[in-house]
Design a protein around this motif. Structure first.
Motif, mmCIF file in Angstrom:
data_model
loop_
_atom_site.group_PDB
_atom_site.id
_atom_site.type_symbol
_atom_site.label_atom_id
_atom_site.label_comp_id
_atom_site.label_asym_id
_atom_site.label_seq_id
_atom_site.Cartn_x
_atom_site.Cartn_y
_atom_site.Cartn_z
ATOM 1 N N ALA A 292 -29.162 -7.508 122.943
ATOM 2 C CA ALA A 292 -28.748 -8.272 121.762
ATOM 3 C C ALA A 292 -28.263 -7.383 120.615
ATOM 4 N N ARG A 293 -27.224 -7.867 119.928
ATOM 5 C CA ARG A 293 -26.757 -7.296 118.663
ATOM 6 C C ARG A 293 -26.964 -8.345 117.581
ATOM 7 N N TYR A 294 -27.072 -7.885 116.322
ATOM 8 C CA TYR A 294 -27.373 -8.805 115.230
ATOM 9 C C TYR A 294 -26.442 -8.564 114.047
ATOM 10 N N ASP A 295 -26.377 -9.568 113.166
ATOM 11 C CA ASP A 295 -25.537 -9.459 111.972
ATOM 12 C C ASP A 295 -25.971 -8.266 111.126
ATOM 13 N N GLY A 296 -24.983 -7.524 110.645
ATOM 14 C CA GLY A 296 -25.248 -6.425 109.718
ATOM 15 C C GLY A 296 -25.919 -5.216 110.329
ATOM 16 N N ASP A 297 -25.866 -5.077 111.688
ATOM 17 C CA ASP A 297 -26.587 -3.954 112.304
ATOM 18 C C ASP A 297 -25.717 -2.729 112.567
ATOM 19 N N ARG A 298 -24.480 -2.730 112.097
ATOM 20 C CA ARG A 298 -23.586 -1.593 112.356
ATOM 21 C C ARG A 298 -24.162 -0.287 111.841
ATOM 22 N N ASN A 299 -24.610 -0.305 110.590
ATOM 23 C CA ASN A 299 -25.143 0.927 110.002
ATOM 24 C C ASN A 299 -26.482 1.327 110.608
ATOM 25 N N LEU A 300 -27.208 0.342 111.149
ATOM 26 C CA LEU A 300 -28.468 0.653 111.812
ATOM 27 C C LEU A 300 -28.221 1.588 112.987
ATOM 28 N N TYR A 301 -27.111 1.356 113.701
ATOM 29 C CA TYR A 301 -26.784 2.209 114.845
ATOM 30 C C TYR A 301 -26.181 3.543 114.395
ATOM 31 N N SER A 302 -25.553 3.552 113.225
ATOM 32 C CA SER A 302 -25.083 4.829 112.682
ATOM 33 C C SER A 302 -26.271 5.726 112.360
ATOM 34 N N HIS A 303 -27.304 5.133 111.753
ATOM 35 C CA HIS A 303 -28.523 5.890 111.454
ATOM 36 C C HIS A 303 -29.214 6.324 112.743
ATOM 37 N N ALA A 304 -29.272 5.421 113.737
ATOM 38 C CA ALA A 304 -29.958 5.729 114.997
ATOM 39 C C ALA A 304 -29.255 6.849 115.755
ATOM 40 N N ALA B 196 -13.135 9.916 125.457
ATOM 41 C CA ALA B 196 -12.688 9.787 126.849
ATOM 42 C C ALA B 196 -13.839 9.943 127.830
ATOM 43 N N THR B 197 -14.785 10.825 127.513
ATOM 44 C CA THR B 197 -15.939 11.036 128.402
ATOM 45 C C THR B 197 -16.806 9.782 128.475
ATOM 46 N N VAL B 198 -17.022 9.130 127.319
ATOM 47 C CA VAL B 198 -17.812 7.894 127.288
ATOM 48 C C VAL B 198 -17.091 6.790 128.053
ATOM 49 N N GLU B 199 -15.782 6.676 127.836
ATOM 50 C CA GLU B 199 -14.991 5.664 128.535
ATOM 51 C C GLU B 199 -15.078 5.848 130.045
ATOM 52 N N ARG B 200 -14.996 7.087 130.486
ATOM 53 C CA ARG B 200 -15.067 7.378 131.919
ATOM 54 C C ARG B 200 -16.458 7.037 132.468
ATOM 55 N N PHE B 201 -17.485 7.316 131.680
ATOM 56 C CA PHE B 201 -18.845 6.999 132.122
ATOM 57 C C PHE B 201 -19.020 5.488 132.247
ATOM 58 N N GLN C 184 -21.134 5.506 120.393
ATOM 59 C CA GLN C 184 -20.386 4.717 121.373
ATOM 60 C C GLN C 184 -21.214 4.456 122.627
ATOM 61 N N LEU C 185 -22.105 5.368 122.968
ATOM 62 C CA LEU C 185 -23.015 5.109 124.086
ATOM 63 C C LEU C 185 -24.022 4.013 123.729
ATOM 64 N N MET C 186 -24.344 3.894 122.437
ATOM 65 C CA MET C 186 -25.304 2.876 122.004
ATOM 66 C C MET C 186 -24.685 1.489 121.899
ATOM 67 N N VAL C 187 -23.459 1.423 121.373
ATOM 68 C CA VAL C 187 -22.869 0.103 121.087
ATOM 69 C C VAL C 187 -21.600 -0.171 121.880
ATOM 70 N N GLY C 188 -21.110 0.824 122.625
ATOM 71 C CA GLY C 188 -19.880 0.629 123.380
ATOM 72 C C GLY C 188 -18.671 1.102 122.600
ATOM 73 N N SER C 189 -17.560 1.206 123.290
ATOM 74 C CA SER C 189 -16.335 1.697 122.645
ATOM 75 C C SER C 189 -15.271 0.616 122.516
ATOM 76 N N ARG C 190 -15.597 -0.616 122.929
ATOM 77 C CA ARG C 190 -14.599 -1.684 122.925
ATOM 78 C C ARG C 190 -14.074 -1.968 121.518
ATOM 79 N N GLN C 191 -14.955 -1.922 120.527
ATOM 80 C CA GLN C 191 -14.548 -2.231 119.160
ATOM 81 C C GLN C 191 -14.184 -0.988 118.345
ATOM 82 N N ALA C 192 -14.295 0.184 118.967
ATOM 83 C CA ALA C 192 -13.956 1.426 118.252
ATOM 84 C C ALA C 192 -12.445 1.571 118.114
#
Length: 371
Positions: free
Chosen positions: A152-164, A118-123, A103-111
């Protein structure tokens, strides 16, 4: 006699979509290959474009991973701000897991609401500049809400951030296990304790190494040996107080490999990091206090991205080889359309014999601009 009925456990899955992927993965084989990108691309006509598209993803993930590391440092520092050294052991440390890092990498808006931290949201709320980099700033274009200005974000990169996020979490936990003894030695051989060791030697004839060994054994709870017991009665009250604080943080259990690997001790090591930084800052000469980050901040030297099949489809779409992210071929066929898969898989375990569920390619990132 009481009859025992085996009840089926309740379904605890919050992500049923992941269940299907895990089940599918069990029927295939995952091959992770670290390689030089330019040597394995089979599509020579689109080689330069493919490399460009992948490098763009590498660049974005590198920046977001770097920012996540900076954010973790800030969050943890804020948790301990204003807390006296004697009370460090009482501080509640946030639970830092893969969801937290992602969530720190991609945000929590779409989570999902139930998975938002809550800690990430507060930050995010308190650091608008950070939220703008990660999620973008909200603007209205033709009566539609859009977000601009983010990395920038790109198509199909969701799992890339899971791995990261998984890779960063591994480095995060390793940061404490590997360096705790080094931090303890920073206290043992600090300027203050070097002076004290010399004073004890001059007054009582006890070698300086004996004094340092006593501190080392005491903090690690290794059990003080007979030749070191005499040191205890010679310690000034300040040194005894500092040892007491360190034991309140680390506890009295022996610090060994098993202790370091225990998840329950992670918070203790984070608290100790805060203690040693404060101690060095207060006692060492200006410019000589080599402080350490409370959490690791990734650099180009050890950063990789992992592209799985979903990530590959995003690359192919951006290159213009496919029109959507829908899988129209088998995983094997998708990979073979771009890469020389046969040349990089190990004999007998490559895609010649088994269709992989997630064939991954790890590639080094490019350097990112200063943020």
């Amino acid at each position: 006699m009481e009859t025992i009925v085996n009840k089926e456990p309740p379904d605890k899955r919050t992500r049923p979509d992941r269940a299907a992927k895990i089940k599918d993965r069990k029927n295939g084989e995952e091959n992770v290959v670290k390689c030089t990108l330019s040597r394995i691309i089979a599509d020579k006509d689109n080689k330069d474009v493919i490399i460009k598209v992948i490098k763009e993803r590498v660049d974005s993930i590198s920046k977001r991973t770097y920012l996540a590391g900076v954010a973790v440092n800030r969050i943890l520092k804020e948790v301990f701000e204003g807390v006296p050294d004697a009370q460090l052991h009482t501080v509640s440390v946030p639970s830092i897991d893969q969801n937290f890092i992602r969530q720190l990498m991609v945000g929590s808006r779409q989570a999902h609401m139930e998975t938002r931290d809550a800690t990430v949201e507060r930050f995010f709320h308190n650091n608008y500049w950070f939220r703008e980099k990660i999620e973008g700033r909200e603007v209205i274009v033709k009566k539609k809400k859009q977000y601009v200005g983010a990395i920038a974000r790109y198509d199909g990169d969701r799992n890339l951030y899971s791995h990261a996020s998984k890779k960063y979490l591994t480095n995060f936990n390793k940061h404490y296990r590997v360096h705790l003894s080094t931090w303890i030695k920073k206290f043992v051989y600090s300027k203050e304790n070097r002076i004290l060791a010399k004073e004890i030697k001059d007054e009582h004839g006890i070698d300086e190494t004996v004094f340092h060994r006593y501190l080392l054994y005491d903090i690690h709870s290794w059990g003080v040996k007979e030749d070191l017991i005499a040191i205890h009665s010679l310690l000034p009250e300040r040194t005894k107080m500092l040892l007491k604080i360190q034991h309140s943080i680390l506890g009295r259990d022996e610090i060994n490999r098993q202790w370091l690997k225990s998840v329950s001790n992670s918070a203790k090591m984070i608290r100790y990091n805060v203690f040693i930084n404060r101690y060095l800052e207060a006692t060492e000469d200006e410019g000589y206090a080599k402080l350490v980050n409370i959490a690791p901040i990734p650099t180009v030297k050890h950063a990789f991205i992992t592209i799985d099949t979903d990530g590959l489809l995003g690359v192919l779409k951006d290159v213009g080889l496919i029109e959507s992210l829908e899988k129209t071929l088998t995983n094997k066929e998708h990979w073979e359309s771009v890469f020389n898969v046969e040349n990089i898989c190990s004999t007998g375990k490559g895609v010649n014999t088994v269709i992989p569920s997630a064939f991954s390619v790890q590639t080094r990132p490019v350097w990112f601009d200063k943020l």
